[in-house]
Design a protein around this motif. Structure first.
Motif, short mmCIF file in Angstrom:
data_model
loop_
_atom_site.label_atom_id
_atom_site.label_comp_id
_atom_site.label_asym_id
_atom_site.label_seq_id
_atom_site.Cartn_x
_atom_site.Cartn_y
_atom_site.Cartn_z
N LEU A 8 -1.49 4.85 6.31
CA LEU A 8 -0.54 5.97 6.29
C LEU A 8 -0.97 7.14 7.16
CD1 LEU A 8 0.27 6.05 2.48
CD2 LEU A 8 1.62 5.00 4.31
N LEU A 41 3.74 2.98 -1.07
CA LEU A 41 3.31 3.45 0.24
C LEU A 41 4.45 4.17 0.96
CD1 LEU A 41 1.13 0.45 1.46
CD2 LEU A 41 0.36 2.65 0.55
N GLU A 42 5.68 3.67 0.79
CA GLU A 42 6.84 4.34 1.38
C GLU A 42 7.03 5.71 0.73
OE1 GLU A 42 10.03 1.58 0.80
OE2 GLU A 42 9.25 0.20 2.30
N THR A 45 4.52 8.11 2.07
CA THR A 45 4.91 8.54 3.42
C THR A 45 5.96 9.64 3.34
OG1 THR A 45 4.39 6.38 4.36
CG2 THR A 45 5.91 7.77 5.61
N ARG A 46 6.95 9.45 2.48
CA ARG A 46 8.00 10.46 2.32
C ARG A 46 7.41 11.77 1.81
NH1 ARG A 46 12.33 7.66 -1.36
NH2 ARG A 46 13.50 9.58 -1.00
N ARG A 48 4.35 12.81 2.20
CA ARG A 48 3.54 13.40 3.28
C ARG A 48 4.43 14.15 4.26
NH1 ARG A 48 -1.53 15.17 4.38
NH2 ARG A 48 -1.26 15.94 6.47
N GLU A 49 5.57 13.57 4.61
CA GLU A 49 6.49 14.24 5.53
C GLU A 49 6.96 15.58 4.96
OE1 GLU A 49 9.47 11.24 6.05
OE2 GLU A 49 8.25 10.10 7.47
#
Length: 92
Positions: A8, A41-42, A45-46, A48-49
């Motif tokens: 990631l 994990l998705e 990622t969201r 983190r954005e």
């Protein structure tokens, strides 16, 4: 966790913070290592954005939750419209 963090592009501490906050609840291996699913994990990622945009953990979690609710509502609306079109027929 190290592999997930590397994949990631985040620090392991970021994933630990999501786990501690209850945002992610990874499975554990027999040795106690965290095992993340693709969906987790998705989600990371969201999150983190949103962090990169200046959101707090609580705000990011709420935004993701609301986005998911909206996606489910849109899918349900599409299902209902398709069912209505089948029942009403062409030209309604």
């Amino acid at each position: 966790m190290g592999q997930a963090a590397e994949l990631l592009g985040v620090q392991p501490a970021f994933l630990r913070s999501l786990d501690a906050a209850g945002v992610l609840q990874p499975q554990r291996s027999g040795g106690g290592h965290r095992r993340y699913s693709r969906r987790q994990l998705e989600l990371a990622t969201r999150m983190r954005e949103l962090f990169d945009q200046g959101m707090t953990l609580d705000a990011a979690a709420r935004i993701v939750e609301l986005q998911d609710q909206l996606d489910r509502a849109r899918a349900r609306i599409a299902e209902l419209e398709a069912a209505f079109d089948r029942v009403a027929g062409p030209g309604r």
